[in-house]
Write a protein that holds these residues in place. Structure first.
Motif, PDB file in Angstrom:
ATOM      1  N   GLY A 190       0.811  -1.210   0.000  1.00  0.00           N
ATOM      2  CA  GLY A 190       0.000   0.000   0.000  1.00  0.00           C
ATOM      3  C   GLY A 190       0.842   1.257   0.000  1.00  0.00           C
ATOM      4  N   GLY A 191       0.147   2.386   0.089  1.00  0.00           N
ATOM      5  CA  GLY A 191       0.832   3.665   0.012  1.00  0.00           C
ATOM      6  C   GLY A 191       0.754   4.494   1.275  1.00  0.00           C
ATOM      7  N   ASP A 192       0.121   3.988   2.346  1.00  0.00           N
ATOM      8  CA  ASP A 192       0.062   4.729   3.601  1.00  0.00           C
ATOM      9  C   ASP A 192       1.374   4.566   4.365  1.00  0.00           C
ATOM     10  OD1 ASP A 192      -2.497   5.043   2.741  1.00  0.00           O
ATOM     11  OD2 ASP A 192      -3.453   4.434   4.608  1.00  0.00           O
ATOM     12  N   PHE A 193       1.774   5.614   5.066  1.00  0.00           N
ATOM     13  CA  PHE A 193       3.000   5.527   5.857  1.00  0.00           C
ATOM     14  C   PHE A 193       2.953   6.542   6.984  1.00  0.00           C
ATOM     15  CE2 PHE A 193       3.891   9.108   3.159  1.00  0.00           C
ATOM     16  CZ  PHE A 193       4.732   9.924   3.893  1.00  0.00           C
ATOM     17  N   TYR A 194       3.850   6.345   7.953  1.00  0.00           N
ATOM     18  CA  TYR A 194       4.061   7.362   8.992  1.00  0.00           C
ATOM     19  C   TYR A 194       5.492   7.261   9.462  1.00  0.00           C
ATOM     20  CZ  TYR A 194       3.466   3.642  12.507  1.00  0.00           C
ATOM     21  OH  TYR A 194       3.607   2.496  13.258  1.00  0.00           O
ATOM     22  N   ASP A 195       5.939   8.310  10.154  1.00  0.00           N
ATOM     23  CA  ASP A 195       7.295   8.330  10.678  1.00  0.00           C
ATOM     24  C   ASP A 195       7.356   9.338  11.812  1.00  0.00           C
ATOM     25  OD1 ASP A 195       9.917   7.636  10.957  1.00  0.00           O
ATOM     26  OD2 ASP A 195      10.634   8.576   9.119  1.00  0.00           O
ATOM     27  N   VAL A 196       8.211   9.078  12.786  1.00  0.00           N
ATOM     28  CA  VAL A 196       8.475   9.996  13.890  1.00  0.00           C
ATOM     29  C   VAL A 196       9.977   9.978  14.126  1.00  0.00           C
ATOM     30  CG1 VAL A 196       8.046  10.573  16.307  1.00  0.00           C
ATOM     31  CG2 VAL A 196       6.224   9.520  14.936  1.00  0.00           C
ATOM     32  N   PHE A 197      10.599  11.148  14.143  1.00  0.00           N
ATOM     33  CA  PHE A 197      12.048  11.177  14.302  1.00  0.00           C
ATOM     34  C   PHE A 197      12.497  12.497  14.917  1.00  0.00           C
ATOM     35  CE2 PHE A 197      10.976  12.749  10.094  1.00  0.00           C
ATOM     36  CZ  PHE A 197      11.737  13.897   9.957  1.00  0.00           C
ATOM     37  N   LYS A 198      13.720  12.463  15.443  1.00  0.00           N
ATOM     38  CA  LYS A 198      14.328  13.656  16.034  1.00  0.00           C
ATOM     39  C   LYS A 198      15.003  14.452  14.931  1.00  0.00           C
ATOM     40  CE  LYS A 198      17.376  15.049  19.840  1.00  0.00           C
ATOM     41  NZ  LYS A 198      18.250  14.550  20.933  1.00  0.00           N
ATOM     42  N   ALA A 199      14.532  15.680  14.715  1.00  0.00           N
ATOM     43  CA  ALA A 199      15.077  16.510  13.645  1.00  0.00           C
ATOM     44  C   ALA A 199      16.328  17.255  14.094  1.00  0.00           C
ATOM     45  CB  ALA A 199      14.024  17.504  13.158  1.00  0.00           C
ATOM     46  N   SER A 200      16.352  17.700  15.338  1.00  0.00           N
ATOM     47  CA  SER A 200      17.495  18.434  15.900  1.00  0.00           C
ATOM     48  C   SER A 200      17.318  18.426  17.408  1.00  0.00           C
ATOM     49  CB  SER A 200      17.551  19.867  15.349  1.00  0.00           C
ATOM     50  OG  SER A 200      16.380  20.586  15.699  1.00  0.00           O
ATOM     51  N   PRO A 201      18.329  18.856  18.165  1.00  0.00           N
ATOM     52  CA  PRO A 201      18.176  18.873  19.619  1.00  0.00           C
ATOM     53  C   PRO A 201      16.950  19.674  20.050  1.00  0.00           C
ATOM     54  CG  PRO A 201      20.476  19.192  19.035  1.00  0.00           C
ATOM     55  CD  PRO A 201      19.702  19.223  17.746  1.00  0.00           C
ATOM     56  N   ILE A 215       2.499  11.773   8.691  1.00  0.00           N
ATOM     57  CA  ILE A 215       1.666  10.690   8.194  1.00  0.00           C
ATOM     58  C   ILE A 215       1.257  11.050   6.777  1.00  0.00           C
ATOM     59  CG2 ILE A 215      -0.552  11.628   9.001  1.00  0.00           C
ATOM     60  CD1 ILE A 215      -1.301   8.728   9.776  1.00  0.00           C
ATOM     61  N   GLY A 216       1.190  10.049   5.888  1.00  0.00           N
ATOM     62  CA  GLY A 216       0.900  10.350   4.495  1.00  0.00           C
ATOM     63  C   GLY A 216       0.211   9.205   3.784  1.00  0.00           C
ATOM     64  N   ASP A 217      -0.317   9.518   2.623  1.00  0.00           N
ATOM     65  CA  ASP A 217      -1.048   8.547   1.801  1.00  0.00           C
ATOM     66  C   ASP A 217      -0.664   8.785   0.346  1.00  0.00           C
ATOM     67  OD1 ASP A 217      -2.760   6.806   0.588  1.00  0.00           O
ATOM     68  OD2 ASP A 217      -4.596   7.620   1.476  1.00  0.00           O
ATOM     69  N   VAL A 218      -0.025   7.790  -0.260  1.00  0.00           N
ATOM     70  CA  VAL A 218       0.404   7.881  -1.652  1.00  0.00           C
ATOM     71  C   VAL A 218      -0.674   7.304  -2.556  1.00  0.00           C
ATOM     72  CG1 VAL A 218       2.099   7.050  -3.333  1.00  0.00           C
ATOM     73  CG2 VAL A 218       2.845   7.806  -1.069  1.00  0.00           C
ATOM     74  N   CYS A 219      -0.908   7.937  -3.686  1.00  0.00           N
ATOM     75  CA  CYS A 219      -1.893   7.462  -4.644  1.00  0.00           C
ATOM     76  C   CYS A 219      -1.485   6.096  -5.195  1.00  0.00           C
ATOM     77  CB  CYS A 219      -2.027   8.467  -5.783  1.00  0.00           C
ATOM     78  SG  CYS A 219      -3.010   7.905  -7.181  1.00  0.00           S
ATOM     79  N   GLY A 220      -2.399   5.132  -5.146  1.00  0.00           N
ATOM     80  CA  GLY A 220      -2.154   3.833  -5.759  1.00  0.00           C
ATOM     81  C   GLY A 220      -1.486   2.840  -4.837  1.00  0.00           C
TER      82      GLY A 220
END
Length: 338
Positions: free
Chosen positions: A60-71, A78-83
Motif C-alpha cells: 500500500g501507500g500509507d505511511f508514517y514516521d516519527v524522528f528527532k530533527a534536531s536537539p 503521516i501520508g497517503d500515496v496514490c495507488g
C-alpha cells in the motif's frame, strides 16, 4: 485427460507459489515503510498503528514516521500515496527519506513539505501524488510549541483532556506532487497536558456500508478515550479499523501524539512543582529525580502523620497519574474547572 489434469495441477501450483512469493515480498516491502518502533519524545507520548489491506498482494501507500530533527525538535508525519504496488512504495520511500533529510534544516513544517513536493516533481514522472500532514514538536522552546502543515490530507483531530474532540481545520494546502506551489502554511496548536493530537489516513473513515457513520464513531471513540495513553488510543482506533474482526477495505495508518507534562529534566536534585491553569482545567505536577514508586494508595490513618500525599491526590483530583522520564518521576493531578 490424465495429462491435461497434470498440466492444470502444475500450473495451479506454480501460480499459488508465485502469489505467495508476491505476498511475502509485499509484506517485506511494507515493513520498510513504517518505523519498527517510535522514539521516546520528552514531554510527549507517541504511538502508531498500521494495517495494510494487501488487496491483490500489492504494497500500500500509507505511511508514517516519527524522528528527532534536531536537539529539542521532533517531527511526526503521516501520508497517503496514490495507488498501490512497487511504484507507490517507491514514492513512499522517497517521502520518508526526503523528510528525514530536510527535516533537520527546515524552519517549519511547511518548509519540509514544500521540499518534499519539489523532490516529487523533480524525481518522478509518473504523475503520482500524495497527501501528508507533518507536525513539528519544539520541546526545547520556551513555549513548547506545536505546529503542523497539511498537504491535502484528512484533518487531524485534537482530543482535549476533558473529552472534547476538535477538528484541526486550517487554510491547508493542496496535494503534493501536482503543483509547483501547493499553498502550504504553518498552523500552531496549543496542546495542554493530557491533550492528544490524532493523525490518520482516510482508510480509517472509509467503510463498505454507506450508512455507517465512521467519522462519528471515530469521534465517539476518542471522546471515550480522553486521558488514555497514546498507545491505548492508537490501539482502540486500530480495533475500530478492523471493524469487529474484518480486514480494512483500505490501508490504515494512525499516529497519536499526547502531551504528558511540560517539564524537561534538568538533572538538578531538587523537586519541581509547576502549575498550569486554563479555562478548562487546573493541572499540578510534582517532579523529583528518582526511580519513582507504585501508585498504590496507602491508608494514612494507619501510618500516622505520613502517607497523605496520594490519598489526598485521589480525593481531590478528577484525574491523576505517575509519569517517569529521563530519571525523573512526576506525580500529576488535574481538576476540571466548571
Amino acid at each position: 485427460v490424465g495429462l491435461t489434469g497434470l498440466i492444470l495441477a502444475t500450473v495451479t501450483s506454480q501460480r499459488r507459489r508465485a502469489e505467495r512469493r508476491a505476498q511475502h515480498l509485499a509484506h517485506d516491502l511494507q515493513a520498510e515503510l513504517v518505523p519498527p518502533q517510535l522514539p521516546e519524545i520528552p514531554q510527549f507520548e507517541a504511538a502508531g498503528w498500521y494495517r495494510a489491506s494487501m488487496q491483490g498482494q500489492e504494497a500500500g501507500g500509507d505511511f508514517y514516521d516519527v524522528f528527532k530533527a534536531s536537539p529539542g525538535r521532533w517531527v511526526a508525519v503521516i501520508g497517503d500515496v496514490c495507488g498501490k504496488g512497487p511504484e507507490a512504495a517507491s514514492l513512499t520511500a522517497l517521502a520518508r527519506h526526503t523528510l528525514r533529510a530536510v527535516g533537520r534544516q527546515a524552519t517549519g513544517p511547511s518548509d519540509a513539505l514544500r521540499a518534499l513536493n519539489e523532490a516529487i516533481l523533480e524525481q518522478r514522472s509518473d504523475q503520482r501524488f500524495m497527501t501528508a500532514v507533518l507536525v513539528q514538536l519544539d520541546v526545547a522552546g520556551r513555549d513548547h510549541g506545536v505546529a503542523l502543515s497539511n498537504g491535502g490530507h484528512p484533518s487531524p483531530l485534537l482530543v482535549r483532556a476533558r473529552g472534547e474532540v476538535e477538528e484541526v481545520v486550517g487554510e491547508g494546502g493542496m496535494l503534493l506532487g501536482i503543483y509547483s506551489d501547493p499553498g502550504l502554511v504553518d498552523q500552531r496548536l496549543e496542546l495542554l497536558p493530557g491533550d492528544a493530537l490524532v493523525l490518520f489516513t482516510d482508510g480509517l473513515a472509509e467503510r463498505r456500508d454507506p450508512h455507517d457513520d465512521a467519522a462519528g464513531r471515530i469521534r465517539e471513540l476518542l471522546r471515550a478515550s480522553a486521558g488514555a495513553s497514546a498507545s491505548e488510543t492508537a490501539a482502540r482506533l486500530g480495533q475500530l479499523a478492523l471493524n469487529d474482526g474484518a480486514e480494512p477495505d483500505d490501508d490504515v495508518a494512525v499516529v497519536v501524539l499526547r502531551r504528558v507534562h511540560s517539564r524537561e529534566p534538568t538533572g538538578a536534585a531538587t523537586a519541581q512543582a509547576p502549575v498550569e491553569v486554563s479555562d478548562r482545567l487546573l493541572r499540578v505536577e510534582v517532579s523529583d529525580p528518582g526511580e519513582g514508586f507504585s501508585a498504590d494508595i496507602p491508608d494514612p490513618a494507619a501510618r500516622g502523620p505520613g502517607g497523605w500525599g496520594l490519598f489526598l491526590t485521589e480525593q481531590l483530583a478528577d484525574r491523576w497519574g505517575i509519569d517517569r522520564d529521563g530519571g525523573w518521576t512526576t506525580v500529576w493531578l488535574e481538576r476540571d474547572l466548571d
